[in-house]
Scaffold this motif. Sequence first.
Motif, short mmCIF file in Angstrom:
data_model
loop_
_atom_site.label_atom_id
_atom_site.label_comp_id
_atom_site.label_asym_id
_atom_site.label_seq_id
_atom_site.Cartn_x
_atom_site.Cartn_y
_atom_site.Cartn_z
N ASP A 134 -34.37 36.75 92.74
CA ASP A 134 -35.23 35.62 93.08
C ASP A 134 -35.40 35.41 94.57
O ASP A 134 -36.40 34.85 95.02
CB ASP A 134 -34.67 34.33 92.45
N ALA A 135 -34.42 35.82 95.37
CA ALA A 135 -34.49 35.69 96.83
C ALA A 135 -33.49 36.65 97.45
O ALA A 135 -32.43 36.93 96.88
CB ALA A 135 -34.19 34.27 97.28
N ALA A 136 -33.85 37.15 98.64
CA ALA A 136 -32.93 37.96 99.44
C ALA A 136 -32.67 37.23 100.75
O ALA A 136 -33.61 36.71 101.37
CB ALA A 136 -33.51 39.34 99.71
N VAL A 137 -31.41 37.17 101.15
CA VAL A 137 -31.01 36.50 102.39
C VAL A 137 -30.34 37.54 103.28
O VAL A 137 -29.38 38.18 102.87
CB VAL A 137 -30.06 35.32 102.11
N ILE A 138 -30.86 37.69 104.50
CA ILE A 138 -30.37 38.70 105.42
C ILE A 138 -29.55 38.02 106.52
O ILE A 138 -30.06 37.18 107.26
CB ILE A 138 -31.53 39.51 106.02
N SER A 139 -28.29 38.41 106.63
CA SER A 139 -27.36 37.69 107.50
C SER A 139 -27.68 37.84 108.98
O SER A 139 -27.51 36.89 109.75
CB SER A 139 -25.92 38.16 107.24
N HIS A 140 -28.14 39.04 109.40
CA HIS A 140 -28.50 39.25 110.80
C HIS A 140 -29.27 40.56 110.93
O HIS A 140 -29.42 41.30 109.95
CB HIS A 140 -27.26 39.23 111.71
N ARG A 141 -29.76 40.84 112.12
CA ARG A 141 -30.73 41.92 112.29
C ARG A 141 -30.12 43.24 112.77
O ARG A 141 -30.72 43.95 113.56
CB ARG A 141 -31.85 41.46 113.24
N PHE A 161 -27.71 39.22 98.90
CA PHE A 161 -27.25 38.91 100.26
C PHE A 161 -27.06 40.22 101.00
O PHE A 161 -26.15 40.99 100.70
CB PHE A 161 -25.94 38.12 100.21
N ASP A 162 -27.94 40.48 101.94
CA ASP A 162 -27.98 41.71 102.73
C ASP A 162 -28.39 42.91 101.86
O ASP A 162 -28.27 42.88 100.64
CB ASP A 162 -26.67 41.98 103.47
N ALA A 163 -28.89 43.95 102.55
CA ALA A 163 -29.50 45.06 101.82
C ALA A 163 -29.08 46.43 102.35
O ALA A 163 -29.76 47.43 102.11
CB ALA A 163 -31.03 44.93 101.88
N GLY A 164 -27.96 46.48 103.08
CA GLY A 164 -27.50 47.76 103.60
C GLY A 164 -28.52 48.38 104.54
O GLY A 164 -29.42 47.70 105.04
#
Length: 281
Positions: free
Chosen positions: A60-67, A37-40
């Motif tokens: 297995d998956a990455a979820v990005i909260s906002h841009r 969850f998020d990648a800094g």
Amino acid sequence: MILTSLIDNTRLNHRTDLTIERGLSIHVSTMGKSILFDAGSSSAFCDNAALLNVDIKAVDAAVISHRHHDHCNGVNHFIDNNSKAQVYFRECDKANYVFKAFGFKSNVGINKQLLTKATNRLTFVNQLTEIFPNIFIITNLVDKYPKPKGNKYLFTDSEGCCKPDTFDHELLLVIKEADGLVVFTGCAHSGVLNMIETAVNSFPTAKIKAVVGGFHLVGLPLFNSIGGTKQQIEEMGKLMLNYPIDKLYTGHCTGMKAYNILKGVLGERLEYFPTGRSINI
């Protein structure tokens, strides 16, 4: 569920080997799945993951909260280090994201080159999406409560027109385990209470085991000021007590001053989640 903070503004005192940055990245191990969850904003979360026994290649998956860059620019390094996982963003209009205050203006948005790199690895969602069994992305966030006061410094700049950011690029991650929900907020620019309300509306019979992420209660980050007043933050804490929430784990954009105010209301329900900390929920 095991959560590990890979990047936050602070770290555990004894983990001086870990890098910190103003950003957020959390690893989630749940129901046989590995989720990022998020990648800094850099490769730091990958470097820390290796020191924290988290295998980025196995995610297995990455979820990005906002841009905003402090949550998504590390995706470039994630794709370089993981050959299989889809990366999920909320679908939204193209825009530049900027911070403006006292005549100062800076770009705080995503490195747009990320959106053209390995496009087969990117998935854009605009509705409630179950990416794995009982792992949900929610994009339709309620607007019952006021948004954070610190949002007033954040704008979108599109075709030369600068407008207050509506955060149509923000999403909510909710994981439903047998004994309750875990809600991931990113920065909660849409308002942490609105995100909690959204989770409750989506899963009305489930309790919330934990709310995890930033609450964006900082005003001007450089001065670590609070967004709004002490009374407003205390009222937010009192409203949180009305929801079926066991624990709240926060850091990043909540800010230490606001955290201490909330802690006075929420007590042991609220804990800080610095880089290097792992918790079993």
